[in-house]
Write a protein that holds these residues in place. Sequence first.
Motif, PDB file in Angstrom:
ATOM      1  N   LEU A 194       0.828  -1.209   0.000  1.00  0.00           N
ATOM      2  CA  LEU A 194       0.000   0.000   0.000  1.00  0.00           C
ATOM      3  C   LEU A 194       0.862   1.259   0.000  1.00  0.00           C
ATOM      4  O   LEU A 194       0.543   2.234  -0.688  1.00  0.00           O
ATOM      5  N   ARG A 195       1.948   1.245   0.732  1.00  0.00           N
ATOM      6  CA  ARG A 195       2.862   2.402   0.732  1.00  0.00           C
ATOM      7  C   ARG A 195       3.496   2.608  -0.641  1.00  0.00           C
ATOM      8  O   ARG A 195       3.670   3.736  -1.099  1.00  0.00           O
ATOM      9  N   ALA A 196       3.821   1.518  -1.305  1.00  0.00           N
ATOM     10  CA  ALA A 196       4.388   1.620  -2.660  1.00  0.00           C
ATOM     11  C   ALA A 196       3.369   2.227  -3.613  1.00  0.00           C
ATOM     12  O   ALA A 196       3.720   3.035  -4.486  1.00  0.00           O
ATOM     13  N   GLN A 197       2.088   1.875  -3.435  1.00  0.00           N
ATOM     14  CA  GLN A 197       1.045   2.443  -4.286  1.00  0.00           C
ATOM     15  C   GLN A 197       0.899   3.939  -4.007  1.00  0.00           C
ATOM     16  O   GLN A 197       0.724   4.748  -4.919  1.00  0.00           O
ATOM     17  N   ALA A 256       3.767   5.725  -5.632  1.00  0.00           N
ATOM     18  CA  ALA A 256       3.557   5.780  -7.081  1.00  0.00           C
ATOM     19  C   ALA A 256       2.524   6.845  -7.430  1.00  0.00           C
ATOM     20  O   ALA A 256       2.693   7.593  -8.394  1.00  0.00           O
ATOM     21  N   ALA A 257       1.466   6.935  -6.638  1.00  0.00           N
ATOM     22  CA  ALA A 257       0.425   7.944  -6.882  1.00  0.00           C
ATOM     23  C   ALA A 257       0.999   9.345  -6.703  1.00  0.00           C
ATOM     24  O   ALA A 257       0.720  10.249  -7.509  1.00  0.00           O
ATOM     25  N   ASP A 258       1.799   9.532  -5.659  1.00  0.00           N
ATOM     26  CA  ASP A 258       2.408  10.844  -5.413  1.00  0.00           C
ATOM     27  C   ASP A 258       3.302  11.283  -6.564  1.00  0.00           C
ATOM     28  O   ASP A 258       3.404  12.471  -6.864  1.00  0.00           O
ATOM     29  N   GLY A 297       2.793  10.425  -9.627  1.00  0.00           N
ATOM     30  CA  GLY A 297       2.010  10.450 -10.867  1.00  0.00           C
ATOM     31  C   GLY A 297       2.149   9.178 -11.682  1.00  0.00           C
ATOM     32  O   GLY A 297       1.836   9.164 -12.868  1.00  0.00           O
ATOM     33  N   ASN A 298       2.610   8.108 -11.054  1.00  0.00           N
ATOM     34  CA  ASN A 298       2.857   6.853 -11.761  1.00  0.00           C
ATOM     35  C   ASN A 298       1.795   5.787 -11.512  1.00  0.00           C
ATOM     36  O   ASN A 298       2.033   4.614 -11.784  1.00  0.00           O
ATOM     37  N   LEU A 299       0.645   6.184 -10.981  1.00  0.00           N
ATOM     38  CA  LEU A 299      -0.434   5.239 -10.721  1.00  0.00           C
ATOM     39  C   LEU A 299      -1.651   5.700 -11.496  1.00  0.00           C
ATOM     40  O   LEU A 299      -2.065   6.862 -11.391  1.00  0.00           O
ATOM     41  N   SER A 300      -2.220   4.809 -12.289  1.00  0.00           N
ATOM     42  CA  SER A 300      -3.344   5.194 -13.142  1.00  0.00           C
ATOM     43  C   SER A 300      -4.551   5.595 -12.313  1.00  0.00           C
ATOM     44  O   SER A 300      -4.710   5.176 -11.157  1.00  0.00           O
ATOM     45  N   SER A 301      -5.412   6.385 -12.914  1.00  0.00           N
ATOM     46  CA  SER A 301      -6.629   6.819 -12.220  1.00  0.00           C
ATOM     47  C   SER A 301      -7.525   5.625 -11.892  1.00  0.00           C
ATOM     48  O   SER A 301      -8.208   5.625 -10.861  1.00  0.00           O
ATOM     49  N   ASP A 302      -7.508   4.596 -12.730  1.00  0.00           N
ATOM     50  CA  ASP A 302      -8.294   3.393 -12.440  1.00  0.00           C
ATOM     51  C   ASP A 302      -7.799   2.720 -11.170  1.00  0.00           C
ATOM     52  O   ASP A 302      -8.592   2.295 -10.324  1.00  0.00           O
ATOM     53  N   ARG A 303      -6.497   2.611 -11.020  1.00  0.00           N
ATOM     54  CA  ARG A 303      -5.937   1.964  -9.837  1.00  0.00           C
ATOM     55  C   ARG A 303      -6.171   2.806  -8.588  1.00  0.00           C
ATOM     56  O   ARG A 303      -6.466   2.277  -7.517  1.00  0.00           O
ATOM     57  N   ASP A 336      -6.821   4.767   5.144  1.00  0.00           N
ATOM     58  CA  ASP A 336      -6.278   5.824   4.290  1.00  0.00           C
ATOM     59  C   ASP A 336      -4.971   5.319   3.683  1.00  0.00           C
ATOM     60  O   ASP A 336      -3.893   5.497   4.254  1.00  0.00           O
ATOM     61  N   TRP A 337      -5.072   4.676   2.539  1.00  0.00           N
ATOM     62  CA  TRP A 337      -3.915   4.046   1.908  1.00  0.00           C
ATOM     63  C   TRP A 337      -2.842   5.053   1.512  1.00  0.00           C
ATOM     64  O   TRP A 337      -1.690   4.695   1.335  1.00  0.00           O
ATOM     65  N   ARG A 338      -3.211   6.329   1.413  1.00  0.00           N
ATOM     66  CA  ARG A 338      -2.220   7.350   1.025  1.00  0.00           C
ATOM     67  C   ARG A 338      -1.350   7.796   2.191  1.00  0.00           C
ATOM     68  O   ARG A 338      -0.327   8.425   1.987  1.00  0.00           O
ATOM     69  N   ASN A 339      -1.779   7.504   3.405  1.00  0.00           N
ATOM     70  CA  ASN A 339      -1.051   7.998   4.583  1.00  0.00           C
ATOM     71  C   ASN A 339      -0.842   6.893   5.616  1.00  0.00           C
ATOM     72  O   ASN A 339      -1.296   6.992   6.742  1.00  0.00           O
ATOM     73  N   LEU A 340      -0.125   5.859   5.229  1.00  0.00           N
ATOM     74  CA  LEU A 340       0.149   4.765   6.166  1.00  0.00           C
ATOM     75  C   LEU A 340       1.535   4.895   6.757  1.00  0.00           C
ATOM     76  O   LEU A 340       2.439   5.326   6.182  1.00  0.00           O
TER      77      LEU A 340
END
Length: 88
Positions: A56-59, A62-64, A66-72, A84-88
């Motif tokens: 989840l931290r890797a995701q 990646a999102a931060d 810009g390397n994670l698709s909007s679908d993911r 809150d997967w963005r702040n673990l």
Amino acid sequence: RRERLDNIGFAWVSTRKCGSSFMTNYRQVRDAIASSDGEGGGIDAVRQNEVMIKWLRAQSEAADKGNLSSDRIEFLDKLSSDLDWRNL
């Protein structure tokens, strides 16, 4: 080139059922959350699982970047309002 691949029996259509690494890991986290034994049980299981947290931290990273698709991102956002997967 195509004829040579046909001759060796190359499979032109994938027989996999969305077996990407992302979907495999996503399903594991989703299923762990769903197997909740009472309030917060599933979320706690995810939070205590180092492999799931690392993924989840890797995701999130990646999102931060810009390397994670909007679908993911949408898949991850639907996991749980309690995680809150963005702040673990």
